[in-house]
Design an enzyme around this catalytic site. Structure first.
Site, PDB file in Angstrom:
ATOM      1  N   HIS A   1      -3.879   6.664   2.005  1.00  0.00           N
ATOM      2  CA  HIS A   1      -4.379   5.607   1.630  1.00  0.00           C
ATOM      3  C   HIS A   1      -5.516   5.290   1.934  1.00  0.00           C
ATOM      4  O   HIS A   1      -5.995   5.283   3.086  1.00  0.00           O
ATOM      5  CB  HIS A   1      -3.381   4.455   2.236  1.00  0.00           C
ATOM      6  CG  HIS A   1      -3.514   3.133   1.844  1.00  0.00           C
ATOM      7  ND1 HIS A   1      -3.990   2.843   0.613  1.00  0.00           N
ATOM      8  CD2 HIS A   1      -3.448   2.061   2.447  1.00  0.00           C
ATOM      9  CE1 HIS A   1      -4.249   1.458   0.484  1.00  0.00           C
ATOM     10  NE2 HIS A   1      -3.885   0.969   1.642  1.00  0.00           N
TER      11      HIS A   1
ATOM     12  N   ASN B   1     -10.137  -0.888  -1.107  1.00  0.00           N
ATOM     13  CA  ASN B   1      -8.839  -0.565  -1.027  1.00  0.00           C
ATOM     14  C   ASN B   1      -8.061  -1.222  -2.202  1.00  0.00           C
ATOM     15  O   ASN B   1      -8.177  -2.418  -2.550  1.00  0.00           O
ATOM     16  CB  ASN B   1      -7.921  -1.409   0.298  1.00  0.00           C
ATOM     17  CG  ASN B   1      -6.762  -1.329   0.491  1.00  0.00           C
ATOM     18  OD1 ASN B   1      -5.941  -0.923  -0.409  1.00  0.00           O
ATOM     19  ND2 ASN B   1      -6.302  -1.965   1.690  1.00  0.00           N
TER      20      ASN B   1
ATOM     21  N   CYS C   1       0.928  -1.252  -0.043  1.00  0.00           N
ATOM     22  CA  CYS C   1      -0.055  -0.102  -0.021  1.00  0.00           C
ATOM     23  C   CYS C   1       1.038   1.392  -0.062  1.00  0.00           C
ATOM     24  O   CYS C   1       0.268   2.390  -0.259  1.00  0.00           O
ATOM     25  CB  CYS C   1      -0.897  -0.002   1.148  1.00  0.00           C
ATOM     26  SG  CYS C   1      -1.975  -1.478   1.206  1.00  0.00           S
TER      27      CYS C   1
HETATM   28  O1  UT7 Z   1      -3.533  -1.445   3.297  1.00  0.00           O
HETATM   29  C1  UT7 Z   1      -3.726  -1.971   4.562  1.00  0.00           C
HETATM   30  C2  UT7 Z   1      -4.533  -3.085   4.382  1.00  0.00           C
HETATM   31  N1  UT7 Z   1      -5.365  -3.589   5.505  1.00  0.00           N
HETATM   32  C3  UT7 Z   1      -6.133  -2.809   6.368  1.00  0.00           C
HETATM   33  O2  UT7 Z   1      -6.059  -1.718   6.399  1.00  0.00           O
HETATM   34  C4  UT7 Z   1      -7.049  -3.747   7.250  1.00  0.00           C
HETATM   35  C5  UT7 Z   1      -6.885  -2.960   8.527  1.00  0.00           C
HETATM   36  N2  UT7 Z   1      -8.094  -3.903   9.452  1.00  0.00           N
HETATM   37  C6  UT7 Z   1      -9.426  -3.627   8.982  1.00  0.00           C
HETATM   38  O3  UT7 Z   1      -9.721  -2.745   8.071  1.00  0.00           O
HETATM   39  C7  UT7 Z   1     -10.268  -4.090  10.065  1.00  0.00           C
HETATM   40  O4  UT7 Z   1      -9.753  -4.912  10.963  1.00  0.00           O
HETATM   41  C8  UT7 Z   1     -11.319  -5.367   9.142  1.00  0.00           C
HETATM   42  C9  UT7 Z   1     -12.285  -4.486   8.359  1.00  0.00           C
HETATM   43  C10 UT7 Z   1     -10.561  -6.274   8.505  1.00  0.00           C
HETATM   44  C11 UT7 Z   1     -12.100  -6.132  10.436  1.00  0.00           C
HETATM   45  O5  UT7 Z   1     -12.961  -5.216  11.057  1.00  0.00           O
HETATM   46  P1  UT7 Z   1     -12.613  -5.249  12.752  1.00  0.00           P
HETATM   47  O6  UT7 Z   1     -13.723  -4.055  13.086  1.00  0.00           O
HETATM   48  O7  UT7 Z   1     -11.282  -5.236  12.986  1.00  0.00           O
HETATM   49  O8  UT7 Z   1     -13.375  -6.678  12.881  1.00  0.00           O
HETATM   50  P2  UT7 Z   1     -12.856  -7.920  13.754  1.00  0.00           P
HETATM   51  O9  UT7 Z   1     -12.015  -8.675  12.845  1.00  0.00           O
HETATM   52  O10 UT7 Z   1     -12.272  -7.736  14.970  1.00  0.00           O
HETATM   53  O11 UT7 Z   1     -14.261  -8.952  13.960  1.00  0.00           O
HETATM   54  C12 UT7 Z   1     -15.226  -8.422  14.605  1.00  0.00           C
HETATM   55  C13 UT7 Z   1     -16.340  -9.458  14.353  1.00  0.00           C
HETATM   56  C14 UT7 Z   1     -16.022 -10.844  14.602  1.00  0.00           C
HETATM   57  O12 UT7 Z   1     -17.306 -11.556  15.071  1.00  0.00           O
HETATM   58  P3  UT7 Z   1     -17.087 -11.886  16.516  1.00  0.00           P
HETATM   59  O13 UT7 Z   1     -15.971 -12.941  16.860  1.00  0.00           O
HETATM   60  O14 UT7 Z   1     -17.156 -10.665  17.179  1.00  0.00           O
HETATM   61  O15 UT7 Z   1     -18.423 -12.729  16.721  1.00  0.00           O
HETATM   62  C15 UT7 Z   1     -15.674 -11.228  13.016  1.00  0.00           C
HETATM   63  O16 UT7 Z   1     -15.862 -12.693  12.676  1.00  0.00           O
HETATM   64  O17 UT7 Z   1     -16.798  -9.270  13.047  1.00  0.00           O
HETATM   65  C16 UT7 Z   1     -16.854 -10.547  12.162  1.00  0.00           C
HETATM   66  N3  UT7 Z   1     -16.718 -10.090  10.857  1.00  0.00           N
HETATM   67  C17 UT7 Z   1     -17.331 -10.057   9.865  1.00  0.00           C
HETATM   68  N4  UT7 Z   1     -18.641 -10.028  10.121  1.00  0.00           N
HETATM   69  C18 UT7 Z   1     -19.327  -9.828   8.993  1.00  0.00           C
HETATM   70  C19 UT7 Z   1     -15.513 -10.264  10.215  1.00  0.00           C
HETATM   71  N5  UT7 Z   1     -15.488  -9.949   9.022  1.00  0.00           N
HETATM   72  C20 UT7 Z   1     -16.775  -9.713   8.627  1.00  0.00           C
HETATM   73  C21 UT7 Z   1     -17.514  -9.655   7.575  1.00  0.00           C
HETATM   74  N6  UT7 Z   1     -19.084  -9.437   7.826  1.00  0.00           N
HETATM   75  N7  UT7 Z   1     -16.991  -9.364   6.499  1.00  0.00           N
END
Ligand code: UT7
Length: 332
Positions: free
Chosen positions: A259, A289, A118
């Site tokens: 970004h 992204n 990125c």
């Molecule tokens: O260019 C750099 C590239 N990468 C990034 O910038 C990524 C940075 N990270 C993020 O953007 C976020 O961490 C994500 C969008 C990937 C995830 O969001 P989050 O708020 O960190 O969610 P999480 O991984 O902590 O998950 C929270 C909950 C989980 O459920 P439980 O365990 O609380 O029941 C996940 O299983 O949300 C669930 N979950 C989803 N639910 C519906 C994870 N992905 C999804 C989804 N739809 N797509």
């Protein structure tokens, strides 16, 4: 990085290309266990673009590059060097930049890919700037181009909601005397975080085999939460340090082009920086992204949308796989 006494560089032209096909949150609901509301709330993304089956990264790069060269009032023959920032090249080798050089009909000039995920576009900007400063090149084409959809696991809801395809390009030329241009660039890396965002298979560590494919190692893997937290603090740090190096303050900033990784990361960084969202460019809702392509696409959109006026102080800032990070401060 200060280049005191050397030739300055400016962005002389920009262009962007987004493939036509849209992949909406509703479409993703049909593919994985997710929903539109979760994706919007957690990422700010509504849709992303997906390259056509016959398009590869160099095809997207070509469309954006053509526009950037024309916008700079130049011909392909005027380009002295090509740098393509990408982590989704057409092939491991030859480079996507070589393909682009041929498609554009440029002279036999240096052309190479730059892999900094990125951070790739700002890395390319920093490298191109030094080439201009040294007097080696007058016009450098820098492109951020990605076909990430080819490397996304559409069974992994933690990653497939984020990424899209696209390309943005800029021509860097010699700044006119005391005219607008790049004031500061900074780029760095910390490989201890290399496994936080990774495409594990297909390289020399885990070559392509049936077993590799069975284990789905040909797809992007990410520790989203860890990356999320690091991204916010690094972006705040980069903006502050860049201003400090140039003896400027946050009030001097007209526009930050970050970004586009997650709207919540961007909003949180803006809050820490005490800057209103009107001063932050966001288009992640429409494209997701696109890794190295987000910043050049955003620059071109901000320009065509009238958000960049002559004399504006613009800050580009990024954080991503590697881990890598980078910033640039420019006077438009
Ligand atoms: O260019 C750099 C590239 N990468 C990034 O910038 C990524 C940075 N990270 C993020 O953007 C976020 O961490 C994500 C969008 C990937 C995830 O969001 P989050 O708020 O960190 O969610 P999480 O991984 O902590 O998950 C929270 C909950 C989980 O459920 P439980 O365990 O609380 O029941 C996940 O299983 O949300 C669930 N979950 C989803 N639910 C519906 C994870 N992905 C999804 C989804 N739809 N797509």
């Amino acid at each position: 990085m200060k280049l005191n006494g050397l030739r300055g560089a400016r962005i002389a032209g920009t262009g962007r290309y987004l493939p036509e096909r849209r992949l909406t949150n509703r479409d993703l609901e049909q593919i994985v266990d997710t929903n539109d509301e979760w994706i919007r709330q957690r990422t700010g993304i509504i849709e992303r673009r997906i390259a056509a089956p016959d398009q590869a990264t160099s095809d997207l790069a070509y469309e954006a590059a053509k526009l950037a060269i024309a916008d700079a009032g130049l011909q392909p023959a005027d380009i002295d060097q090509i740098i393509v920032a990408t982590v989704s090249p057409d092939t491991v080798f030859p480079s996507t930049a070589c393909r682009l050089q041929h498609k554009l009909g440029c002279r036999e000039i240096p052309a190479f890919d730059l892999a900094a995920a990125c951070s790739g576009f700002i890395y390319a900007l920093a490298v191109a700037r030094t080439g201009i400063a040294s007097g080696s090149f007058d016009n450098v084409l820098i492109v951020g181009a990605e076909c990430l959809s080819r490397f996304v696991d559409y069974e992994d809801r933690g990653t497939c909601i984020l990424f899209g395809d696209g390309a943005g390009a800029a021509v860097l030329s010699v700044a006119r005397d005391n005219g607008p241009g790049i004031i500061d660039t900074h780029f760095a890396a910390d490989g201890s975080g290399a496994d936080l965002m990774i495409l594990p298979g297909g390289g020399s560590r885990i070559p392509a085999t049936h077993e590799m494919v069975d284990r789905r190692l040909q797809y992007i893997r990410m520790e989203g939460r860890v990356v999320y937290k690091q991204a916010i603090s690094k972006i705040v740090m980069l903006v502050n340090e860049s201003l400090e190096r140039c003896n400027l303050t946050r009030d001097d900033i007209d526009l930050i082009i970050p970004h586009q990784m997650n709207a919540r990361i961007i909003q949180s960084a803006a809050k820490h920086l005490n800057l209103p969202m009107e001063k932050i460019f966001v288009n992640i809702d429409r494209y997701g992204n696109t890794s190295a392509a987000t910043i050049p696409i955003a620059i071109d959109e901000a320009k065509s949308g009238g958000m960049l006026k002559q004399g504006d102080l613009v800050c580009l800032v990024t954080f991503g796989g590697g881990m890598t990070w980078a910033s640039a401060l420019l006077r438009w």
